[in-house]
Design an enzyme around this catalytic site. Structure first.
Site, mmCIF file in Angstrom:
data_model
loop_
_atom_site.group_PDB
_atom_site.id
_atom_site.type_symbol
_atom_site.label_atom_id
_atom_site.label_comp_id
_atom_site.label_asym_id
_atom_site.label_seq_id
_atom_site.Cartn_x
_atom_site.Cartn_y
_atom_site.Cartn_z
ATOM 1 N N PHE A 12 7.730 -8.491 3.012
ATOM 2 C CA PHE A 12 6.903 -7.791 4.003
ATOM 3 C C PHE A 12 5.822 -8.706 4.571
ATOM 4 C CE2 PHE A 12 3.035 -4.803 4.066
ATOM 5 C CZ PHE A 12 3.172 -4.514 5.409
ATOM 6 N N ALA A 73 5.616 -12.280 -6.179
ATOM 7 C CA ALA A 73 4.915 -11.772 -7.357
ATOM 8 C C ALA A 73 5.651 -10.570 -7.913
ATOM 9 C CB ALA A 73 3.482 -11.372 -6.999
ATOM 10 N N TYR A 142 -1.247 -5.433 -13.752
ATOM 11 C CA TYR A 142 -1.097 -6.209 -12.519
ATOM 12 C C TYR A 142 -2.397 -6.933 -12.166
ATOM 13 C CZ TYR A 142 -0.693 -7.075 -7.485
ATOM 14 O OH TYR A 142 -0.705 -7.656 -6.242
ATOM 15 N N LYS A 146 -3.153 -11.062 -12.136
ATOM 16 C CA LYS A 146 -3.629 -11.794 -10.965
ATOM 17 C C LYS A 146 -4.918 -12.551 -11.278
ATOM 18 C CE LYS A 146 -0.765 -10.948 -7.481
ATOM 19 N NZ LYS A 146 -0.122 -12.043 -6.713
ATOM 20 N N GLY A 191 4.776 17.019 8.392
ATOM 21 C CA GLY A 191 3.814 18.101 8.504
ATOM 22 C C GLY A 191 3.413 18.709 7.184
#
Length: 318
Positions: A12, A73, A142, A146, A191
């Site tokens: 992405f 990652a 996580y 990092k 909705g």
């Protein structure tokens, strides 16, 4: 013109970064685990070894690069199925990162840009925007992985002269976004009534085009060497404002219910969702003054422009 290696180039953020680098006239090699998915103009380099165990022997012969931007990652997931998440996150996000950085340095690469996460510092800002030098308080495996990778890379840079640059984005959104942001868009599109009308805490985010632009600067600007930067959009909307903006750009009426935050937290405790709801309702504002002061960087896209582009993509798929 620089030659930049991008790990996770077919992901992405990786695809957006590669487009930005190519658009700025740089040469790009995409380091990926599986062939395919890189944007046109990127030279693909496949290394399928787990956590870069084979990166030393797989480094392309005679390849010289000016920078590695490390995006790949093991990412944060809500329901982690690993038997030992701490070990799994560390194996990829710490040990794998260090293998890639050390190999790059041995092959003469002067700069390594590590895309970390604001989770390496904290999950909430608690009344004051998060700065680069705030005391770390990561709350999950996580975030801890990092932060450990950041610390280890800084030590490596001190020992070897590698120019380590650390970038900490908050939630990244844009066309092809996945995970919670996509689920929120799905709910707005259908909705679904959302009990978020009283969610007034502000949350910093970063449009993928803004993050890509910042990473180009970090990869190519001499002033970025050995710096740590928080990168985010100029605006930090409340969750309710975000939902309304998405509804406007999607052309859908928004059904926000004014449920008090205290009620949502109580329901979360009863259903075992406290940490998830706390992240949704808590403030997370990021101070980006350091990258502005050092690099003169400003987000090229407003949050509204980023949300519009994201909604345009979403509508094209439905």
């Amino acid at each position: 013109m620089s030659h930049v290696v991008v790990s996770g180039a077919n992901g992405f953020v990786g695809r957006a970064l590669c487009r930005a680098l190519l658009g700025a006239g740089h040469r790009v090699t995409g380091l990926v685990r599986r062939s395919g998915g890189c944007v046109d103009g990127v030279t693909e380099w496949v290394d399928a070894s787990t956590d870069y165990h084979g990166i030393a022997r797989n480094w392309p012969a005679n390849m010289k690069a000016d920078c590695v931007v490390h995006l790949a990652a093991r990412v944060h997931v809500i329901h982690d199925t690993a038997a030992d998440p701490e070990t799994a996150f560390r194996a990829t996000n710490v040990d794998g990162t260090l293998r890639l950085a050390a190999t790059a340095r041995r092959h003469g690469v002067p700069r390594f840009v590590f895309v970390s996460s604001i989770k390496a510092v904290a999950e909430q800002s608690r009344g004051q925007s998060l700065c680069e030098n705030d005391s770390p308080r990561p709350e999950d495996a996580y975030g801890r992985s990092k932060r450990a990778a950041e610390d280890a890379l800084i030590r490596m840079g001190d020992d070897t002269g590698l120019e380590v640059v650390i970038v900490r984005p908050p939630l990244v959104y844009g066309p092809h976004v996945r995970a919670n942001f996509l689920r929120l868009m799905d709910a707005v599109w259908r909705g679904v009534p959302l009990p978020l009308g009283g969610a007034d805490a502000r949350r910093s985010m970063v449009y993928v085009g803004n993050l890509a632009d910042a990473l180009v600067h970090c990869a190519t600007d001499a002033r970025a060497a050995r710096q740590c930067f928080h990168v985010a959009d100029s605006d930090a909307p409340t969750v309710a404002e975000l939902v309304r903006s998405l509804g406007r750009h999607l052309g859908k009426p928004v059904r926000l219910l004014p449920v008090p935050a205290a009620w949502l937290r109580m329901a979360a405790r009863l259903t075992g969702q406290s940490s998830r709801v706390d992240r949704l309702l808590g403030s997370l504002q990021v101070d980006t003054s350091h990258i502005r002061d050092v690099l003169g960087w400003h987000p090229p896209f407003s949050t509204d422009e980023g949300l519009a582009a994201t909604a345009d993509w979403y509508r094209s798929t439905h």
